[in-house]
Design a protein around this motif. Sequence first.
Motif, PDB file in Angstrom:
ATOM      1  N   VAL A   1       0.853  -1.310   0.356  1.00 33.72           N
ATOM      2  CA  VAL A   1       0.470   0.015   0.375  1.00 33.72           C
ATOM      3  C   VAL A   1       0.634   1.589  -0.036  1.00 33.72           C
ATOM      4  CG1 VAL A   1      -0.234   0.211   2.749  1.00 33.72           C
ATOM      5  CG2 VAL A   1      -2.198   1.184   0.770  1.00 33.72           C
ATOM      6  N   GLN A   2       1.914   1.078   0.617  1.00 34.76           N
ATOM      7  CA  GLN A   2       2.562   2.305   0.341  1.00 34.76           C
ATOM      8  C   GLN A   2       3.769   2.245  -0.993  1.00 34.76           C
ATOM      9  OE1 GLN A   2       3.452  -0.211   2.237  1.00 34.76           O
ATOM     10  NE2 GLN A   2       4.211   0.047   4.908  1.00 34.76           N
ATOM     11  N   ALA A   3       3.691   1.617  -1.474  1.00 33.41           N
ATOM     12  CA  ALA A   3       3.982   1.868  -2.612  1.00 33.41           C
ATOM     13  C   ALA A   3       3.090   2.730  -3.723  1.00 33.41           C
ATOM     14  CB  ALA A   3       4.584   0.195  -3.392  1.00 33.41           C
ATOM     15  N   VAL A   4       1.939   1.995  -3.543  1.00 34.18           N
ATOM     16  CA  VAL A   4       0.743   2.777  -4.252  1.00 34.18           C
ATOM     17  C   VAL A   4       0.625   4.044  -4.322  1.00 34.18           C
ATOM     18  CG1 VAL A   4      -1.518   2.265  -4.964  1.00 34.18           C
ATOM     19  CG2 VAL A   4      -0.201   0.122  -4.739  1.00 34.18           C
ATOM     20  N   ALA A   5       0.556   3.985  -2.831  1.00 37.63           N
ATOM     21  CA  ALA A   5       0.467   5.705  -1.885  1.00 37.63           C
ATOM     22  C   ALA A   5       1.502   6.630  -3.005  1.00 37.63           C
ATOM     23  CB  ALA A   5       0.581   5.633  -0.522  1.00 37.63           C
ATOM     24  N   ARG A   6       2.597   6.340  -2.779  1.00 43.73           N
ATOM     25  CA  ARG A   6       3.745   6.685  -3.257  1.00 43.73           C
ATOM     26  C   ARG A   6       3.633   7.102  -5.010  1.00 43.73           C
ATOM     27  NH1 ARG A   6       8.786   8.605  -1.797  1.00 43.73           N
ATOM     28  NH2 ARG A   6       9.083   7.500   0.259  1.00 43.73           N
TER      29      ARG A   6
ATOM     30  N   LEU B   1     -12.765   9.811  -1.044  1.00 43.39           N
ATOM     31  CA  LEU B   1     -12.321   9.003  -2.075  1.00 43.39           C
ATOM     32  C   LEU B   1     -11.053   7.535  -1.456  1.00 43.39           C
ATOM     33  CD1 LEU B   1     -13.156   7.174  -4.580  1.00 43.39           C
ATOM     34  CD2 LEU B   1     -11.952   9.017  -5.829  1.00 43.39           C
ATOM     35  N   ASN B   2     -10.878   6.408  -1.395  1.00 43.02           N
ATOM     36  CA  ASN B   2      -9.477   5.924  -1.648  1.00 43.02           C
ATOM     37  C   ASN B   2      -9.131   4.547  -2.098  1.00 43.02           C
ATOM     38  OD1 ASN B   2      -9.219   6.228   2.134  1.00 43.02           O
ATOM     39  ND2 ASN B   2     -11.041   6.224   1.941  1.00 43.02           N
ATOM     40  N   VAL B   3      -8.302   4.368  -2.893  1.00 46.67           N
ATOM     41  CA  VAL B   3      -8.396   3.816  -4.191  1.00 46.67           C
ATOM     42  C   VAL B   3      -7.561   2.141  -2.863  1.00 46.67           C
ATOM     43  CG1 VAL B   3      -6.367   2.318  -5.713  1.00 46.67           C
ATOM     44  CG2 VAL B   3      -7.426   4.959  -5.311  1.00 46.67           C
ATOM     45  N   VAL B   4      -8.613   1.146  -3.288  1.00 44.28           N
ATOM     46  CA  VAL B   4      -8.371  -0.646  -2.426  1.00 44.28           C
ATOM     47  C   VAL B   4      -7.049  -1.445  -2.886  1.00 44.28           C
ATOM     48  CG1 VAL B   4      -9.077  -2.463  -2.141  1.00 44.28           C
ATOM     49  CG2 VAL B   4     -10.775  -0.550  -2.569  1.00 44.28           C
ATOM     50  N   CYS B   5      -5.777  -1.436  -2.238  1.00 40.14           N
ATOM     51  CA  CYS B   5      -4.815  -2.220  -3.256  1.00 40.14           C
ATOM     52  C   CYS B   5      -3.966  -2.573  -2.089  1.00 40.14           C
ATOM     53  CB  CYS B   5      -3.602  -0.529  -4.203  1.00 40.14           C
ATOM     54  SG  CYS B   5      -3.608   0.190  -1.953  1.00 40.14           S
TER      55      CYS B   5
ATOM     56  N   ALA C   1      -6.287   0.160   1.289  1.00 38.03           N
ATOM     57  CA  ALA C   1      -6.028   1.535   0.945  1.00 38.03           C
ATOM     58  C   ALA C   1      -5.473   2.372   1.623  1.00 38.03           C
ATOM     59  CB  ALA C   1      -8.041   1.639   1.215  1.00 38.03           C
ATOM     60  N   VAL C   2      -5.312   3.819   0.067  1.00 40.97           N
ATOM     61  CA  VAL C   2      -4.660   4.517  -0.192  1.00 40.97           C
ATOM     62  C   VAL C   2      -6.425   5.771   0.012  1.00 40.97           C
ATOM     63  CG1 VAL C   2      -3.455   6.490  -1.670  1.00 40.97           C
ATOM     64  CG2 VAL C   2      -3.486   3.680  -1.554  1.00 40.97           C
ATOM     65  N   LEU C   3      -6.061   6.854   0.831  1.00 41.60           N
ATOM     66  CA  LEU C   3      -6.689   7.795   0.363  1.00 41.60           C
ATOM     67  C   LEU C   3      -6.352   9.015  -0.059  1.00 41.60           C
ATOM     68  CD1 LEU C   3      -9.340   9.675   1.841  1.00 41.60           C
ATOM     69  CD2 LEU C   3      -7.499  10.408   3.241  1.00 41.60           C
ATOM     70  N   ILE C   4      -7.107   9.049  -1.124  1.00 47.49           N
ATOM     71  CA  ILE C   4      -6.236  10.454  -1.754  1.00 47.49           C
ATOM     72  C   ILE C   4      -7.208  11.411  -0.993  1.00 47.49           C
ATOM     73  CG2 ILE C   4      -6.370  11.411  -4.069  1.00 47.49           C
ATOM     74  CD1 ILE C   4      -5.683   8.710  -4.172  1.00 47.49           C
ATOM     75  N   ARG C   5      -5.884  12.292  -1.051  1.00 43.77           N
ATOM     76  CA  ARG C   5      -6.366  13.684   0.634  1.00 43.77           C
ATOM     77  C   ARG C   5      -6.406  14.705  -0.736  1.00 43.77           C
ATOM     78  NH1 ARG C   5      -6.197  14.012   5.253  1.00 43.77           N
ATOM     79  NH2 ARG C   5      -6.257  15.824   5.384  1.00 43.77           N
ATOM     80  N   ALA C   6      -5.491  15.163  -1.722  1.00 38.91           N
ATOM     81  CA  ALA C   6      -5.829  16.417  -2.088  1.00 38.91           C
ATOM     82  C   ALA C   6      -5.246  15.887  -3.928  1.00 38.91           C
ATOM     83  CB  ALA C   6      -4.890  17.665  -2.210  1.00 38.91           C
ATOM     84  N   ILE C   7      -6.340  16.758  -4.611  1.00 42.22           N
ATOM     85  CA  ILE C   7      -5.667  17.129  -6.158  1.00 42.22           C
ATOM     86  C   ILE C   7      -5.189  18.523  -6.506  1.00 42.22           C
ATOM     87  CG2 ILE C   7      -6.529  15.015  -6.827  1.00 42.22           C
ATOM     88  CD1 ILE C   7      -9.250  17.068  -8.138  1.00 42.22           C
ATOM     89  N   GLN C   8      -5.171  18.594  -7.424  1.00 42.15           N
ATOM     90  CA  GLN C   8      -4.316  20.166  -8.290  1.00 42.15           C
ATOM     91  C   GLN C   8      -5.736  20.499  -9.543  1.00 42.15           C
ATOM     92  OE1 GLN C   8      -0.147  21.401  -9.366  1.00 42.15           O
ATOM     93  NE2 GLN C   8      -1.137  22.642 -11.190  1.00 42.15           N
ATOM     94  N   PRO C   9      -6.649  21.112  -9.190  1.00 46.43           N
ATOM     95  CA  PRO C   9      -7.804  20.811 -10.101  1.00 46.43           C
ATOM     96  C   PRO C   9      -6.774  21.544 -11.374  1.00 46.43           C
ATOM     97  CG  PRO C   9      -8.157  22.252  -8.116  1.00 46.43           C
ATOM     98  CD  PRO C   9      -7.006  21.830  -8.288  1.00 46.43           C
ATOM     99  N   LEU C  10      -7.517  20.335 -12.862  1.00 45.25           N
ATOM    100  CA  LEU C  10      -6.929  20.588 -14.012  1.00 45.25           C
ATOM    101  C   LEU C  10      -7.804  20.590 -15.090  1.00 45.25           C
ATOM    102  CD1 LEU C  10      -3.704  18.260 -14.379  1.00 45.25           C
ATOM    103  CD2 LEU C  10      -3.649  21.175 -13.641  1.00 45.25           C
ATOM    104  N   VAL C  11      -8.699  20.331 -15.293  1.00 45.46           N
ATOM    105  CA  VAL C  11     -10.097  19.489 -15.872  1.00 45.46           C
ATOM    106  C   VAL C  11     -11.281  20.073 -15.396  1.00 45.46           C
ATOM    107  CG1 VAL C  11     -10.806  18.205 -17.636  1.00 45.46           C
ATOM    108  CG2 VAL C  11      -8.915  17.674 -17.115  1.00 45.46           C
ATOM    109  N   GLY C  12     -12.179  20.559 -15.178  1.00 46.81           N
ATOM    110  CA  GLY C  12     -13.364  20.678 -15.172  1.00 46.81           C
ATOM    111  C   GLY C  12     -13.563  21.919 -13.827  1.00 46.81           C
TER     112      GLY C  12
END
Length: 194
Positions: A21-26, A87-91, A98-109
């Motif tokens: 999970v740490q590798a996927v998160a990174r 939102l988390n990604v199961v892995c 699972a990996v929690l998606i904490r933040a994104i940089q908005p690019l689309v929409g």
Amino acid sequence: MADHVMLDLSARADSFYRRPVQAVARDLIGATLLFKGAGGLIVETEAYDLEDPASHSVNGPNMRNRSMFGPPGHAYVYRSYGLHWCLNVVCGLTPGAAVLIRAIQPLVGVEDMRIRRGNLPERQLCSGPGRLCAALGIDGTWDGHDLRRPPFSMSSGPPIVQVDVGTRIGLSRASDVPWRFGLAGSAFLSRPIR
């Protein structure tokens, strides 16, 4: 800081999600996440697994966390404090990670995100897991959905990005575990990584 390895996130790339999970998160740092055509660059994640006292899966499967024990590459969407969707990604190599998606940089929409979240500065639209889900319109109905299929889209980022590593945020247990990953120098993190 460490180098990031570019990996394929296409529908056939089960091997990307079937890793520690740490590798996927990174390696999700620098990838692009879209939901119904809106989204951006993943800039911050946190890892959780079955042995982690801070993880929802530590006591085994239940109605809330059942998606964490499902197939890798699927969504685990839960409500935090009864207020915000996350939102988390199961892995992982074993169920319950699972990996929690904490933040994104908005690019689309971005305009669609502002309609959902208000006329906020771009930096604040998706800088936190609850803000991210609100901006993209993700809720509990997407729990268990395959993230490699519409309306989700995930694609790999550049071959190398600099990733900062730190401790996770807002936990009462295992708060010292360095399983938080962020794009170095990003202004879109929920909080700076120290």
